[in-house]
Design an enzyme around this catalytic site. Structure first.
Site, mmCIF file in Angstrom:
data_model
loop_
_atom_site.group_PDB
_atom_site.id
_atom_site.type_symbol
_atom_site.label_atom_id
_atom_site.label_comp_id
_atom_site.label_asym_id
_atom_site.label_seq_id
_atom_site.Cartn_x
_atom_site.Cartn_y
_atom_site.Cartn_z
ATOM 1 N N TYR A 179 1.699 16.425 1.853
ATOM 2 C CA TYR A 179 0.315 16.542 2.310
ATOM 3 C C TYR A 179 0.050 15.479 3.372
ATOM 4 O O TYR A 179 0.453 14.332 3.224
ATOM 5 C CB TYR A 179 -0.642 16.346 1.130
ATOM 6 N N ASP A 228 4.806 9.397 7.076
ATOM 7 C CA ASP A 228 3.438 9.322 6.593
ATOM 8 C C ASP A 228 3.424 8.378 5.389
ATOM 9 O O ASP A 228 3.770 8.766 4.276
ATOM 10 C CB ASP A 228 2.930 10.713 6.203
ATOM 11 N N LYS A 238 -5.393 4.575 3.364
ATOM 12 C CA LYS A 238 -5.662 4.131 1.990
ATOM 13 C C LYS A 238 -5.666 2.599 1.818
ATOM 14 O O LYS A 238 -6.641 1.965 2.174
ATOM 15 C CB LYS A 238 -4.741 4.852 1.017
HETATM 16 C C1 LIG Z 1 -4.365 10.847 1.341
HETATM 17 C C2 LIG Z 1 -3.295 11.210 2.247
HETATM 18 C C3 LIG Z 1 -3.543 11.571 3.587
HETATM 19 C C4 LIG Z 1 -4.921 11.790 4.105
HETATM 20 O O1 LIG Z 1 -5.650 10.621 4.152
HETATM 21 P P1 LIG Z 1 -7.259 10.740 4.180
HETATM 22 O O2 LIG Z 1 -7.706 9.343 4.407
HETATM 23 O O3 LIG Z 1 -7.649 11.289 2.839
HETATM 24 O O4 LIG Z 1 -7.606 11.662 5.287
HETATM 25 C C5 LIG Z 1 -2.472 11.751 4.435
HETATM 26 N N1 LIG Z 1 -1.218 11.623 3.986
HETATM 27 C C6 LIG Z 1 -0.931 11.297 2.713
HETATM 28 C C7 LIG Z 1 0.491 11.147 2.304
HETATM 29 C C8 LIG Z 1 -1.972 11.110 1.792
HETATM 30 O O5 LIG Z 1 -1.670 10.864 0.524
#
Ligand SMILES: *Cc1c(COP(=O)(O)O)cnc(C)c1O
Length: 416
Positions: free
Chosen positions: A140, A227, A255
């Site tokens: 994701y 990511d 995060k």
């Molecule tokens: C949470 C998440 C996102 C998206 O981040 P948001 O701040 O919620 O838009 C992207 N990549 C990963 C791996 C995530 O866990």
């Protein structure tokens, strides 16, 4: 839960599905509403106290309302909270991140992980002059058009001509990616991957898999994008790239680097990052980019993490829970798979170890949801979905852990 029930009934008339992010609606029979939080605990509007293993889906690693972060934010609030100008804080946060992430030579702060991945793909396409991207089934990267392609669900409202540019490979399957590169390699701008998959449950990468991606990208001139929105500053100060000694071209952070405030970041090679506006012509702008409060909270969080002790506590908590639950499942002879790395753990209700999304999907989600529900009744909050991960923090001390383990074992026995 009277107040939560009433609030959610009203919310259903106000918001799509009653919430502002889908997973929140999965708490049954209705989501609990939180009044305040402290350390490892959430306190609901109904007067309940919950041990929190969600930690805002990984955004918190120092517990709720950490006093040192709190003080730092308060000091900043005294000076105002947004100016629409650069601040000293953004320079300091960037330098602090780069001290640990050697692959990041320039960085752009945005407001969410979703924005950051969107920008990263744009930059990769601009840099390579190619349009195809590779992502992995079950990973994701936020709900932006370019990364929503899925083998399982067609997202409504997203153009086919955009989805068609995304190739989807199997996680942990080097040969699957190699096949795509042999076929489309000269048109692949980038490979986007969660170096530790934390959105299909918790799935660890085989080291060869990540190394293989690096080599494929190198030989075809594509960019490798990690990511690390979840793993950055969670699995260690230098993220998963430090853990596995792999240098991506672009890193996405989010995060934890906002200390619980909205943030996202794209960082990477200087020549690539220089394409972003105003140095180059890849558009990105934002009223709230590098928001002073997010910068302050992130800076304070990293400073505390650098002391090392928070990781020890958080990691120990996740490991003891994972070990205890795994042992108990063997004793009870129930089919679950417990995965754990640093301050993350996860329970798949399935028979075999999980290496990719197809295998994760074999899980008995109903059983997981019952596990979640029963635990919640006993005052322990784990994410309401089989595909979300449990997080610990430096506030998860031994007392909280042993209390939680007792309750988890009890629920596991009752499910048998
Ligand atoms: C949470 C998440 C996102 C998206 O981040 P948001 O701040 O919620 O838009 C992207 N990549 C990963 C791996 C995530 O866990």
């Amino acid at each position: 839960m009277e107040t939560s029930k009433r609030l959610f009934e009203e919310a259903l008339t106000l918001f799509p599905g009653g919430v502002h992010s889908p997973v929140r609606s999965k708490v049954k029979p209705y989501p609990f509403y939180v009044e305040r939080a402290e350390g490892a605990k959430l306190y609901t509007v109904d007067g309940l106290e919950l041990l929190d293993y969600c930690m805002a889906y990984g955004a918190l690693i120092l517990g709720h309302r950490n006093p040192r972060i709190h003080q730092f934010i308060r000091d900043q609030l005294e000076k105002g909270w947004i100016y629409g100008t650069p601040t000293r804080l953004e320079v300091e946060l960037a330098k602090r991140i780069m001290r640990h992430f050697k692959s990041i030579e320039k960085i752009r702060f945005v407001n969410s992980g979703c924005e950051a991945t969107m920008l990263a793909v744009r930059v990769a396409r601009a840099y390579t002059g190619r349009d195809v991207i590779v992502k992995f089934d079950g990973c994701y990267h936020g709900a932006n058009d370019v990364l929503l392609a899925s083998k399982h669900l067609k997202p409504q409202g997203v153009l086919d001509c955009i989805l068609n540019k995304t190739l989807i490979a199997r996680y942990n399957d080097y040969s699957d990616v190699e096949f795509l590169f042999r076929k489309y390699g000269n048109n692949i701008a980038c490979v986007m991957v969660e170096p530790i998959a934390a959105n299909m449950g918790l799935v660890l990468p085989s080291e060869d898999f990540l190394k293989g991606l690096r080599e494929l990208c190198d030989s075809y001139g594509s960019l490798l994008i990690f990511d690390e929105v979840v793993t950055g500053f969670r699995v260690g100060l230098d993220g998963a790239q430090g853990l596995y000694c792999i240098r991506p071209d672009i890193t996405i952070l989010g995060k934890i680097i906002g200390g619980g405030f909205p943030i996202g970041a794209v960082g990477g090679r200087r020549d690539v990052m220089s394409l972003i506006s105003p140095e180059g012509n890849v558009p990105n702008a934002g009223t709230f980019n590098a928001h002073p409060i997010s910068m302050a909270a992130g800076l304070a969080t990293i400073s505390v993490l650098e002391e090392g002790k928070p990781y020890e506590t958080a990691n120990r908590a996740a490991k003891s829970i994972a070990d205890e639950i795994r042992d108990e499942s063997h004793r009870l002879n129930v089919n679950i798979q417990v995965t754990n790395i640093t301050s993350m753990f996860h329970i798949f209700f399935t028979e075999k170890p999980v290496k990719n999304y197809e295998e994760a999907l074999k899980s008995n989600t109903m059983l997981y949801e019952r596990f979640h529900e029963e635990l919640l009744k006993m005052g322990v909050f784990i994410p309401p979905s089989q595909f979300e991960v449990c997080f610990t923090s430096s506030s998860h001390d031994e007392e909280i852990v042993s209390l939680s383990v007792d309750k988890m074992k009890k629920v596991l026995r009752s499910l048998k």
